[in-house]
Design a protein around this motif. Structure first.
Motif, PDB file in Angstrom:
ATOM      1  N   VAL A 182       0.406  -1.054  -0.301  1.00  0.00           N
ATOM      2  CA  VAL A 182       0.097  -0.161  -0.050  1.00  0.00           C
ATOM      3  C   VAL A 182       0.916   1.398   0.220  1.00  0.00           C
ATOM      4  O   VAL A 182       1.800   1.540   0.772  1.00  0.00           O
ATOM      5  N   GLY A 183       0.606   2.082  -1.046  1.00  0.00           N
ATOM      6  CA  GLY A 183       1.595   2.668  -1.519  1.00  0.00           C
ATOM      7  C   GLY A 183       2.970   3.797  -1.268  1.00  0.00           C
ATOM      8  O   GLY A 183       3.696   2.515  -1.226  1.00  0.00           O
ATOM      9  N   ASP A 184       3.818   4.788  -1.047  1.00  0.00           N
ATOM     10  CA  ASP A 184       4.730   4.706  -0.502  1.00  0.00           C
ATOM     11  C   ASP A 184       5.544   4.158   0.473  1.00  0.00           C
ATOM     12  O   ASP A 184       6.898   3.549   0.114  1.00  0.00           O
ATOM     13  N   LYS A 185       4.943   3.769   1.833  1.00  0.00           N
ATOM     14  CA  LYS A 185       5.119   3.416   2.055  1.00  0.00           C
ATOM     15  C   LYS A 185       5.699   2.031   2.508  1.00  0.00           C
ATOM     16  O   LYS A 185       6.351   1.409   2.578  1.00  0.00           O
ATOM     17  N   GLY A 186       4.448   1.110   1.693  1.00  0.00           N
ATOM     18  CA  GLY A 186       4.368  -0.176   1.687  1.00  0.00           C
ATOM     19  C   GLY A 186       5.767  -0.054  -0.005  1.00  0.00           C
ATOM     20  O   GLY A 186       6.670  -1.701   0.539  1.00  0.00           O
ATOM     21  N   VAL A 187       5.848   0.406  -0.681  1.00  0.00           N
ATOM     22  CA  VAL A 187       6.850   0.423  -1.331  1.00  0.00           C
ATOM     23  C   VAL A 187       8.604   0.578  -0.436  1.00  0.00           C
ATOM     24  O   VAL A 187       8.978  -1.015  -1.061  1.00  0.00           O
ATOM     25  N   SER A 188       8.675   1.172   0.326  1.00  0.00           N
ATOM     26  CA  SER A 188       9.429   1.185   0.948  1.00  0.00           C
ATOM     27  C   SER A 188       9.707   0.083   1.927  1.00  0.00           C
ATOM     28  O   SER A 188      10.993  -0.125   2.419  1.00  0.00           O
ATOM     29  N   MET A 189       9.019  -0.079   2.389  1.00  0.00           N
ATOM     30  CA  MET A 189       9.312  -1.708   3.515  1.00  0.00           C
ATOM     31  C   MET A 189       9.368  -2.511   2.775  1.00  0.00           C
ATOM     32  O   MET A 189      10.491  -3.433   3.209  1.00  0.00           O
ATOM     33  N   ILE A 190       9.444  -2.584   1.009  1.00  0.00           N
ATOM     34  CA  ILE A 190      10.198  -4.214   0.330  1.00  0.00           C
ATOM     35  C   ILE A 190      11.429  -3.671   0.654  1.00  0.00           C
ATOM     36  O   ILE A 190      12.191  -4.272   0.215  1.00  0.00           O
ATOM     37  N   GLU A 191      11.425  -2.333  -0.031  1.00  0.00           N
ATOM     38  CA  GLU A 191      13.121  -2.332  -0.299  1.00  0.00           C
ATOM     39  C   GLU A 191      13.398  -2.070   0.803  1.00  0.00           C
ATOM     40  O   GLU A 191      14.992  -2.756   1.303  1.00  0.00           O
ATOM     41  N   THR A 192      13.186  -1.896   1.729  1.00  0.00           N
ATOM     42  CA  THR A 192      14.198  -2.440   3.073  1.00  0.00           C
ATOM     43  C   THR A 192      14.145  -3.066   3.971  1.00  0.00           C
ATOM     44  O   THR A 192      15.560  -3.912   3.840  1.00  0.00           O
ATOM     45  N   TYR A 193      13.088  -4.407   3.735  1.00  0.00           N
ATOM     46  CA  TYR A 193      13.426  -5.277   4.539  1.00  0.00           C
ATOM     47  C   TYR A 193      13.250  -6.920   3.869  1.00  0.00           C
ATOM     48  O   TYR A 193      13.541  -7.489   4.442  1.00  0.00           O
ATOM     49  N   LEU A 194      13.347  -6.729   2.816  1.00  0.00           N
ATOM     50  CA  LEU A 194      12.619  -7.846   1.465  1.00  0.00           C
ATOM     51  C   LEU A 194      14.369  -8.433   1.555  1.00  0.00           C
ATOM     52  O   LEU A 194      14.147 -10.262   1.512  1.00  0.00           O
ATOM     53  N   PRO A 195      15.691  -7.463   1.296  1.00  0.00           N
ATOM     54  CA  PRO A 195      16.848  -8.335   1.247  1.00  0.00           C
ATOM     55  C   PRO A 195      17.468  -9.579   2.577  1.00  0.00           C
ATOM     56  O   PRO A 195      17.848  -9.985   2.319  1.00  0.00           O
ATOM     57  N   LYS A 196      16.729  -8.452   3.504  1.00  0.00           N
ATOM     58  CA  LYS A 196      17.529  -9.008   5.113  1.00  0.00           C
ATOM     59  C   LYS A 196      16.433 -10.063   4.736  1.00  0.00           C
ATOM     60  O   LYS A 196      16.546 -11.120   5.298  1.00  0.00           O
ATOM     61  N   ILE A 197      14.831 -10.120   5.269  1.00  0.00           N
ATOM     62  CA  ILE A 197      13.819 -11.308   4.866  1.00  0.00           C
ATOM     63  C   ILE A 197      14.591 -12.245   4.125  1.00  0.00           C
ATOM     64  O   ILE A 197      14.638 -13.537   4.298  1.00  0.00           O
ATOM     65  N   LYS A 198      14.880 -11.831   2.549  1.00  0.00           N
ATOM     66  CA  LYS A 198      15.372 -13.336   1.547  1.00  0.00           C
ATOM     67  C   LYS A 198      17.421 -13.965   2.384  1.00  0.00           C
ATOM     68  O   LYS A 198      17.049 -14.983   2.321  1.00  0.00           O
ATOM     69  N   GLN A 199      18.129 -13.256   3.375  1.00  0.00           N
ATOM     70  CA  GLN A 199      18.866 -13.610   3.847  1.00  0.00           C
ATOM     71  C   GLN A 199      18.550 -14.864   4.753  1.00  0.00           C
ATOM     72  O   GLN A 199      19.102 -15.181   4.469  1.00  0.00           O
ATOM     73  N   ASP A 200      17.167 -14.042   5.869  1.00  0.00           N
ATOM     74  CA  ASP A 200      16.782 -15.347   6.793  1.00  0.00           C
ATOM     75  C   ASP A 200      16.326 -16.712   6.205  1.00  0.00           C
ATOM     76  O   ASP A 200      16.493 -17.398   6.903  1.00  0.00           O
ATOM     77  N   VAL A 201      14.775 -16.632   5.124  1.00  0.00           N
ATOM     78  CA  VAL A 201      14.337 -17.617   4.967  1.00  0.00           C
ATOM     79  C   VAL A 201      14.980 -18.405   4.069  1.00  0.00           C
ATOM     80  O   VAL A 201      14.759 -19.115   3.310  1.00  0.00           O
ATOM     81  N   LYS A 202      15.513 -17.264   2.783  1.00  0.00           N
ATOM     82  CA  LYS A 202      16.504 -17.709   2.344  1.00  0.00           C
ATOM     83  C   LYS A 202      14.758 -18.094   1.042  1.00  0.00           C
ATOM     84  O   LYS A 202      15.343 -20.002   0.613  1.00  0.00           O
ATOM     85  N   PRO A 203      14.415 -18.161   0.180  1.00  0.00           N
ATOM     86  CA  PRO A 203      13.133 -17.937  -1.006  1.00  0.00           C
ATOM     87  C   PRO A 203      13.565 -18.455  -2.143  1.00  0.00           C
ATOM     88  O   PRO A 203      15.214 -17.590  -2.313  1.00  0.00           O
ATOM     89  N   GLN A 204      13.135 -19.322  -2.974  1.00  0.00           N
ATOM     90  CA  GLN A 204      13.427 -19.420  -4.119  1.00  0.00           C
ATOM     91  C   GLN A 204      12.501 -18.856  -4.993  1.00  0.00           C
ATOM     92  O   GLN A 204      12.954 -18.664  -6.572  1.00  0.00           O
ATOM     93  N   VAL A 205      11.464 -18.302  -4.678  1.00  0.00           N
ATOM     94  CA  VAL A 205      11.082 -18.070  -5.179  1.00  0.00           C
ATOM     95  C   VAL A 205       9.836 -16.545  -4.510  1.00  0.00           C
ATOM     96  O   VAL A 205       9.310 -16.761  -3.371  1.00  0.00           O
ATOM     97  N   THR A 206       9.513 -15.388  -5.092  1.00  0.00           N
ATOM     98  CA  THR A 206       8.733 -14.289  -4.370  1.00  0.00           C
ATOM     99  C   THR A 206       8.283 -13.343  -4.986  1.00  0.00           C
ATOM    100  O   THR A 206       8.105 -12.871  -6.014  1.00  0.00           O
ATOM    101  N   VAL A 207       6.630 -13.803  -4.582  1.00  0.00           N
ATOM    102  CA  VAL A 207       5.319 -13.391  -5.180  1.00  0.00           C
ATOM    103  C   VAL A 207       4.585 -12.082  -4.477  1.00  0.00           C
ATOM    104  O   VAL A 207       5.650 -11.870  -2.935  1.00  0.00           O
TER     105      VAL A 207
END
Length: 266
Positions: free
Chosen positions: A10-35
């Protein structure tokens, strides 16, 4: 195969949350596909633009799904046919709707089908999602048995009905649209993962991402109100992680994740 799914941005805040946290989450859970569901990703909270779509992909998203606000930003008509990684609900009227309702992602020699469908209870009366989902799944099963569905629907009963209808035929059915993460993540009897709603990603202190005052006013006076995205305060990121057996297509686990700017809940 591990799939990370993140709910309605949702909105600019949602996009910025993806930018900030997605790399960290991917490092933690190691998904092969992100939707990621991106149907509310514009600054006004309705629709998606090409620049936002490209930003989400640059942050590590593999597929962006949509919903009832798919066409709220008319710019989408200029680019949705040019990408296989942005999908809209499959059950919009056939032959007259641009874009695609599913896509296939290669994962270490195996394919994952990502499907997007929209419910009809308390929503627009689109084509029957149940019969169309059944036909599409039967078609896709000739290619892969690893199938993930984002079911964008209002009624909890309709979401569960879809999951039970497809139990054993798809790997996962996860609901979007209501923006509140539910506490019912589970594996159904025939090994399909289910979650009624994955939740939203955006302003944590709003009401479903919107400024509270206008929403409350509508409840008080029953007059139409213009909802606006909350632009201040904390952010929230809601998602789930699903493990799928590559051979059978059965889900082996589903776990919710919830991040705010001041807390991680897992």
């Amino acid at each position: 195969m591990r799939v990370l799914f993140i709910g309605d941005v949702v909105g600019d805040k949602g996009v910025s949350m993806i930018e900030t946290y997605l790399p960290k989450i991917k490092q933690d859970v190691k998904p092969q596909v992100t939707v990621v569901n991106g149907e509310n990703a514009t600054p006004v909270g309705r629709g998606i633009s090409q620049s936002i779509y490209k930003r989400l992909m640059s942050y590590g998203v593999d597929v962006v799904t949509l919903g009832n606000h798919a066409w709220s930003n008319s710019e989408i008509l200029d680019f949705i046919d040019d990408t296989n990684r942005l999908i809209r609900p499959y059950n919009f009227p056939k032959n007259v709707t641009p874009g695609k309702g599913y896509t296939l992602i290669n994962v270490n020699g195996k394919q994952l089908a990502v499907l997007n469908f929209q419910g009809r209870v308390f929503m627009d009366n689109l084509d029957d999602p149940f019969s169309l989902a059944n036909d599409l799944v039967n078609k896709l099963n000739k290619t892969t048995n690893c199938i993930f569905m984002d079911f964008h629907a209002e009624a909890t009963s309709e979401k569960l009905a879809m999951a039970r209808y497809l139990d054993g035929k798809v790997s996962a059915v996860v609901g979007t649209h209501t923006h509140v993460q539910t506490n019912d993540a589970r594996i159904l009897p025939q090994k399909t993962a289910f979650l009624t709603d994955v939740g939203m990603t955006g302003p944590a202190d709003g009401m479903l991402g919107m400024q509270p005052d206008s929403v409350i006013s509508r409840f008080l006076n029953q007059r139409p109100a213009r909802f606006q995205v909350l632009e201040t305060g904390r952010g929230i990121l809601s998602g789930c992680v699903i493990d799928i057996d590559d051979k059978s297509g059965h889900a082996t686990s589903i776990k919710t994740i919830l991040y705010t700017d001041d807390q991680v809940i897992d």
